[in-house]
Design a protein around this motif. Structure first.
Motif: not given
Length: 135
Positions: A43-47, A66-68, A81-84, A114-127
């Motif tokens: 379960h992921i609260n709100g998602i 996700s609605d917004g 939750t953005r498409p990725h 809650g698995k303690g996994s570090k996630q690093v996010f970034f944009d590719d410059g094209c959205g």
């Protein structure tokens, strides 16, 4: 030095949060495409949503309701939750350092489940958003 990518982990897709949309998505991904739901999502609260296995124990589609902006977001841009697309890397700390050395803005999120996994996010410059995780 380029980041060493080990493989594709998942693609994250957004669907509306209402029950009908979630059921319709499950019909397409499970009944039409024959993918199985991963019961380990938890379960992921709100998602609301589900993870669909493309390969057993491997690649997945993360279907996220996700609605917004989601409750997990720090801002509209910093929303896991953005498409990725998510890629496994051999060294998440080195990957984050390489992004910084190249002047690429990134943001860190600890695992949604809650698995303690570090996630690093970034944009590719094209959205498009890219997620990196330790492989």
């Amino acid at each position: 030095m380029p980041i060493k990518v080990l493989g594709l982990m998942h693609a994250g897709l957004r669907v509306p949060t209402d029950e009908k949309s979630l059921a319709d998505a499950k019909t397409v991904y499970c009944d039409v495409l024959g993918l199985e739901v991963d019961p380990k999502r938890g379960h992921i609260n709100g998602i609301p949503g589900f993870w669909a296995n493309v390969q057993p124990g491997g690649q997945q589609l993360h279907i996220m309701g996700s609605d917004g902006q989601s409750p997990a977001a720090r801002s509209e841009k910093h929303d896991p939750t953005r498409p990725h697309v998510a890629l496994a890397v051999d060294d998440i700390e080195a990957a984050q350092a390489e992004l910084a050395a190249r002047g690429i803005e990134c943001w860190v999120y600890e695992s949604l489940v809650g698995k303690g996994s570090k996630q690093v996010f970034f944009d590719d410059g094209c959205g498009n958003m890219i997620e990196l995780q330790q492989g």
